[in-house]
Design a protein around this motif. Structure first.
Motif, PDB file in Angstrom:
ATOM      1  N   GLY A  23       0.110   2.792  12.836  1.00  0.00           N
ATOM      2  CA  GLY A  23       1.223   1.846  12.738  1.00  0.00           C
ATOM      3  C   GLY A  23       1.262   1.154  11.392  1.00  0.00           C
ATOM      4  N   TYR A  24       0.111   0.734  10.898  1.00  0.00           N
ATOM      5  CA  TYR A  24       0.053   0.073   9.589  1.00  0.00           C
ATOM      6  C   TYR A  24       0.410   1.051   8.472  1.00  0.00           C
ATOM      7  CZ  TYR A  24      -1.902  -4.345  11.294  1.00  0.00           C
ATOM      8  OH  TYR A  24      -2.073  -5.557  11.911  1.00  0.00           O
ATOM      9  N   PHE A  25      -0.002   2.314   8.653  1.00  0.00           N
ATOM     10  CA  PHE A  25       0.359   3.333   7.665  1.00  0.00           C
ATOM     11  C   PHE A  25       1.868   3.560   7.640  1.00  0.00           C
ATOM     12  CE2 PHE A  25       1.642   7.830   7.470  1.00  0.00           C
ATOM     13  CZ  PHE A  25       1.531   8.032   6.101  1.00  0.00           C
ATOM     14  N   LEU A  26       2.488   3.721   8.808  1.00  0.00           N
ATOM     15  CA  LEU A  26       3.924   4.011   8.857  1.00  0.00           C
ATOM     16  C   LEU A  26       4.743   2.877   8.257  1.00  0.00           C
ATOM     17  CD1 LEU A  26       4.288   5.607  12.415  1.00  0.00           C
ATOM     18  CD2 LEU A  26       4.522   6.769  10.207  1.00  0.00           C
ATOM     19  N   VAL A  27       4.457   1.656   8.651  1.00  0.00           N
ATOM     20  CA  VAL A  27       5.194   0.514   8.124  1.00  0.00           C
ATOM     21  C   VAL A  27       4.946   0.378   6.625  1.00  0.00           C
ATOM     22  CG1 VAL A  27       5.483  -1.988   8.226  1.00  0.00           C
ATOM     23  CG2 VAL A  27       5.196  -0.683  10.334  1.00  0.00           C
ATOM     24  N   GLY A  28       3.680   0.541   6.219  1.00  0.00           N
ATOM     25  CA  GLY A  28       3.350   0.442   4.808  1.00  0.00           C
ATOM     26  C   GLY A  28       4.014   1.522   3.976  1.00  0.00           C
ATOM     27  N   ARG A  29       4.048   2.733   4.499  1.00  0.00           N
ATOM     28  CA  ARG A  29       4.673   3.834   3.752  1.00  0.00           C
ATOM     29  C   ARG A  29       6.158   3.577   3.532  1.00  0.00           C
ATOM     30  NH1 ARG A  29       5.405   9.417   6.801  1.00  0.00           N
ATOM     31  NH2 ARG A  29       7.110   8.175   7.658  1.00  0.00           N
ATOM     32  N   GLU A  30       6.866   3.158   4.590  1.00  0.00           N
ATOM     33  CA  GLU A  30       8.309   2.937   4.458  1.00  0.00           C
ATOM     34  C   GLU A  30       8.610   1.738   3.562  1.00  0.00           C
ATOM     35  OE1 GLU A  30      10.549   5.179   5.441  1.00  0.00           O
ATOM     36  OE2 GLU A  30       8.702   6.265   5.947  1.00  0.00           O
ATOM     37  N   ALA A  31       7.798   0.684   3.659  1.00  0.00           N
ATOM     38  CA  ALA A  31       7.989  -0.464   2.766  1.00  0.00           C
ATOM     39  C   ALA A  31       7.700  -0.065   1.326  1.00  0.00           C
ATOM     40  CB  ALA A  31       7.084  -1.619   3.196  1.00  0.00           C
ATOM     41  N   PHE A  32       6.661   0.731   1.127  1.00  0.00           N
ATOM     42  CA  PHE A  32       6.294   1.220  -0.209  1.00  0.00           C
ATOM     43  C   PHE A  32       7.459   2.003  -0.811  1.00  0.00           C
ATOM     44  CE2 PHE A  32       4.247   3.874  -3.353  1.00  0.00           C
ATOM     45  CZ  PHE A  32       3.189   3.111  -3.827  1.00  0.00           C
TER      46      PHE A  32
ATOM     47  N   GLU B  53      -2.258   3.292  -5.563  1.00  0.00           N
ATOM     48  CA  GLU B  53      -1.035   4.013  -5.907  1.00  0.00           C
ATOM     49  C   GLU B  53       0.095   3.061  -6.294  1.00  0.00           C
ATOM     50  OE1 GLU B  53       0.215   7.354  -3.573  1.00  0.00           O
ATOM     51  OE2 GLU B  53      -1.768   7.560  -2.643  1.00  0.00           O
ATOM     52  N   GLY B  54       0.003   1.826  -5.852  1.00  0.00           N
ATOM     53  CA  GLY B  54       1.081   0.879  -6.136  1.00  0.00           C
ATOM     54  C   GLY B  54       0.961   0.197  -7.477  1.00  0.00           C
ATOM     55  N   ALA B  55      -0.218   0.163  -8.046  1.00  0.00           N
ATOM     56  CA  ALA B  55      -0.427  -0.584  -9.290  1.00  0.00           C
ATOM     57  C   ALA B  55       0.528  -0.164 -10.413  1.00  0.00           C
ATOM     58  CB  ALA B  55      -1.889  -0.457  -9.731  1.00  0.00           C
ATOM     59  N   PRO B  56       0.736   1.147 -10.661  1.00  0.00           N
ATOM     60  CA  PRO B  56       1.669   1.517 -11.739  1.00  0.00           C
ATOM     61  C   PRO B  56       3.104   1.057 -11.474  1.00  0.00           C
ATOM     62  CG  PRO B  56       0.283   3.391 -11.121  1.00  0.00           C
ATOM     63  CD  PRO B  56       0.079   2.338 -10.078  1.00  0.00           C
ATOM     64  N   LEU B  57       3.424   0.757 -10.225  1.00  0.00           N
ATOM     65  CA  LEU B  57       4.772   0.322  -9.850  1.00  0.00           C
ATOM     66  C   LEU B  57       4.875  -1.188  -9.713  1.00  0.00           C
ATOM     67  CD1 LEU B  57       5.330   2.985  -7.024  1.00  0.00           C
ATOM     68  CD2 LEU B  57       6.179   3.093  -9.381  1.00  0.00           C
ATOM     69  N   GLY B  58       3.771  -1.895  -9.963  1.00  0.00           N
ATOM     70  CA  GLY B  58       3.777  -3.344  -9.788  1.00  0.00           C
ATOM     71  C   GLY B  58       3.685  -3.770  -8.343  1.00  0.00           C
ATOM     72  N   ILE B  59       3.245  -2.867  -7.463  1.00  0.00           N
ATOM     73  CA  ILE B  59       3.101  -3.172  -6.040  1.00  0.00           C
ATOM     74  C   ILE B  59       1.647  -3.534  -5.778  1.00  0.00           C
ATOM     75  CG2 ILE B  59       3.282  -2.287  -3.686  1.00  0.00           C
ATOM     76  CD1 ILE B  59       5.467  -0.372  -4.736  1.00  0.00           C
ATOM     77  N   ARG B  60       1.410  -4.745  -5.332  1.00  0.00           N
ATOM     78  CA  ARG B  60       0.066  -5.225  -5.035  1.00  0.00           C
ATOM     79  C   ARG B  60      -0.218  -5.085  -3.544  1.00  0.00           C
ATOM     80  NH1 ARG B  60      -0.567 -10.445  -5.369  1.00  0.00           N
ATOM     81  NH2 ARG B  60       1.655 -10.981  -5.243  1.00  0.00           N
ATOM     82  N   SER B  61      -1.467  -4.874  -3.180  1.00  0.00           N
ATOM     83  CA  SER B  61      -1.847  -4.789  -1.772  1.00  0.00           C
ATOM     84  C   SER B  61      -3.182  -5.486  -1.570  1.00  0.00           C
ATOM     85  CB  SER B  61      -1.954  -3.330  -1.322  1.00  0.00           C
ATOM     86  OG  SER B  61      -2.251  -3.258   0.063  1.00  0.00           O
TER      87      SER B  61
END
Length: 701
Positions: free
Chosen positions: A551-560, A607-615
């Motif tokens: 569930g966390y993967f699916l929501v995270g993937r779509e938000a990403f 994977e988000g760092a180059p896009l400015g996405i922090r986690s």
């Protein structure tokens, strides 16, 4: 063919009015007028009454002007929304007036006329009310009257429609000079019921609040009736007829889910913005019409409409909707670049030596043939209200073109309103925005105790929040509660099963349709279970993995994906658990799933760092009070595993912590806000923040 019957306006309630004093009657009249967008739009128009009251210093009766104050809304205002000014001082201002080129300085004299130390700032329209000789005055922006006011032959048609009982004045910017001309015109034409201002609106009056209201409404109804009869007689097609057919809802929503995040990101210009979608029949009729392009290019006429919607909208060709990925981004980028260049050229053509600097050159109104209209602003309410104003403009254009020829506000006049120094001063007085204004936060498990607390914390800092939860009844209750406290614009509730890929995709698509995209994801949906390893069934194991890992993967993937489409970075916050760091007795399925969440967050961070996405991760422990997972069997199971009674659970967890303190949902919300707020944690990604009052075994390594 007979014209369609016109829906009546709100009626004056004599029983209610009998309970009110004169200021109360003015407020009642104002709220009644503002309750119908056909009469005036949000924040538009103003009302006044000249009342006799005792002077607070002398006790002697004096005449006082009560008039809607600067920045108020007649539909929702309270008594404190009125400015109060001495009429004798307002009349004395005429000796200070130095002519049109100096009229802005008259605003500086208004505070000297204040009655009873009223702190509500008087608006630029105050002279328009004070200089007219009537006890009660309304200035409204009704679509029907503005349609007549925005016609090429406005003056002659005003005389025809109202049979000489309503006067007409050419366009002039609101201010002291317009007030003088209103008064002069009225004096030269005794017996008038009102005056139409070309391209602007209607002034009307009465001896009492009720008489004023009924006069205003009757004049608007006369305009509506005349327009309906003329349309019927001419058999005029709205906006020149139909050019496009509307997309089916499913195709429309699929196109918007791709389009809106990209559009939102490209128009951000360094500050987040929110979108509002309008697919109403009025909007679809316009965007699907033959005359869409030429009418859209003319812009609006009423200054209130214009201030909210900019010089003109952006029309996005239908061919753009079929594009995806880089092709969509590139084409939208070209359209926006062209719009910005056109706006900058408009600024250069019209600017004056004293003009404020160029403001955000991006469009506010975006028209989408076959789909509808999107409006973009710094917050959801402003975007929605801008859309309402443009619907008013659409209504005006429809009626004006059906009978005569619609005329927009001249470019220089439009510029002088938009870059008016008094408007600039008002903008400069606006309070500094809260840290999360313009941000969209999606919280899974939003109906639970921790989810609610996180939502409330984000809302307090100016964010808009989408609550996602599988429990529809609880979701509805929480959404209603938060909307009551923070406003309907700021909160949405979506039923979402995080284990169902289609449900998750639909929730993120809906988030895009509601706000334009997502900036901050808080993955918080959760369950809890306990069982010795030998009693842990495959079903129990899968249930934990499905909700807490998959569930966390699916929501995270779509938000990403949505954050990547926006191109403005993002923030992902995973509410994991102390059990992701250190195992608990008889909770193997839960502990393993929570450990997976932590590693998932690190993958998003990488994977988000180059896009400015922090986690980042927040690790709670033993949030018992207010947490839904402790209302079921989990409480019984954890008590049994620790050989204590359920009533001792909170004390047990508190006392085992190093700080001997309980952990509450609000503590988790504070940690989530830390990661969400860029001014606090812009350089934090891949991190874990324990909120457990101190657990040595859970120290991060």
């Amino acid at each position: 063919m007979a014209p369609t019957p016109i829906k009546p306006f709100p009626r004056w309630d004599d029983t209610r009015a009998a309970t009110l004093d004169e200021p109360g009657l003015l407020l009642y009249r104002s709220n009644l007028l503002g309750s119908d967008l056909r009469i005036t739009n949000y924040g538009g128009g103003n009302t006044s009454a000249k009342l006799t009251q005792p002077d607070p210093l002398t006790g002697q009766p004096v005449e006082v002007l009560w008039v809607k104050g600067s920045g108020g809304d007649v539909g929702s205002m309270k008594l404190d929304g009125f400015s109060t000014l001495y009429m004798d001082k307002l009349r004395a201002l005429s000796s200070l007036y130095r002519g049109l080129e100096h009229e802005d300085e008259m605003v500086g004299y208004l505070p000297h006329c204040t009655f009873n130390l009223n702190s509500r700032a008087a608006s630029i329209d105050t002279p328009l009310h004070s200089l007219l000789p009537y006890a009660h005055v309304d200035h409204m922006h009704p679509d029907a009257v503005i349609a007549i006011a925005a016609m090429a032959n406005s003056e002659a048609l005003t005389k025809q429609v109202f049979e000489g009982t309503v006067g007409w004045l050419p366009w002039l910017r609101p201010g002291y000079e317009l007030g003088r001309r209103l008064a002069e015109y009225d004096a030269q034409h005794p017996g008038l019921r009102g005056i139409v201002l070309a391209g602007h609106g209607l002034f009307s009056w009465g001896d009492t609040s009720k008489a004023c209201y009924e006069n205003t409404v009757d004049l608007i109804q006369r305009a509506q009736g005349w327009l309906a009869r003329e349309r019927s007689a001419r058999q005029a097609q709205a906006f020149g007829g139909v050019q496009f057919s509307a997309l089916p809802e499913d195709q429309r929503n699929q196109a918007l889910a791709r389009l809106l995040p990209v559009l939102r990101g490209l128009s951000a210009e360094g500050a987040p913005k929110l979108l509002h979608l309008n697919t109403s029949p009025e909007v679809l009729e316009f965007v699907n019409s033959v005359d869409l392009a030429p009418l859209a290019a003319l812009g609006t006429s009423c200054p209130d409409h214009f201030l909210r919607t900019k010089i003109r909208p952006l029309v996005v060709p239908e061919a753009v909707y079929t594009l995806q990925g880089d092709a969509l981004r590139d084409r939208l980028g070209e359209l926006l670049a062209d719009y910005r260049a056109d706006y900058a050229a408009y600024y250069e053509r019209c600017k004056r030596p004293s003009s404020p600097p160029l403001r955000d050159p991006n469009p506010v109104v975006i028209l989408l043939p076959r789909i509808g209209m999107v409006t973009i602003a710094k917050d959801k309410a402003t975007a929605r209200i801008a859309g309402e104003f443009y619907v008013n403009a659409i209504n005006v254009m429809r009626e004006a073109n059906a009978v005569d020829r619609y005329v927009g506000l001249p470019e220089q006049e439009a510029f002088d309103i938009e870059y008016w120094l008094l408007e600039e001063a008002k903008l400069q007085r606006m309070p500094k925005p809260k840290p999360l204004v313009g941000k969209v936060v999606l919280v899974t498990g939003g109906a639970g105790g921790i989810g609610q607390a996180i939502a409330r914390r984000m809302l307090t800092e100016g964010a808009c929040v989408v609550l996602a939860d599988i429990d529809q009844e609880a979701l509805d209750e929480v959404e209603a509660s938060l909307a009551k406290g923070f406003g309907r614009d700021a909160v949405r509730g979506l039923r979402c099963d995080v284990t169902d890929e289609a449900s998750v995709i639909a929730a993120l698509d809906r988030t895009a349709l509601e706000f334009g995209g997502v900036d901050i994801l808080v993955s918080n949906a959760g369950i809890a279970s306990a069982a010795p390893i030998e009693d842990t069934t495959l079903a129990l194991w899968k249930r934990n993995q499905d909700i807490l890992a998959t569930g966390y993967f699916l929501v995270g993937r779509e938000a990403f994906r949505q954050m990547k489409a926006q191109g403005t970075g993002g923030c992902m916050i995973i509410i994991a658990s102390k059990n992701g760091m250190v195992a608990s007795n008889q909770a193997s399925a839960y502990c393993a799933a929570k450990a997976a969440e932590i590693q998932l967050s690190r993958s998003f961070a990488l994977e988000g760092a180059p896009l400015g996405i922090r986690s980042n991760v927040v690790n709670p422990d033993a949030v018992i009070r207010g947490s839904k997972i402790w209302t079921g069997k989990w409480s019984e199971e954890r008590a049994a595993a620790n050989k204590i009674s359920e009533s001792d659970l909170e004390a047990f967890y508190r006392d085992r912590s190093m700080l001997k303190r309980s952990v509450y949902p609000e503590d988790i919300a504070e940690a989530a806000y830390f990661f969400a707020a860029e001014h606090l944690s812009a350089k934090s990604t891949g991190n874990i923040l324990n909120v457990d009052a101190g657990n040595l075994a859970a120290f991060t390594r």
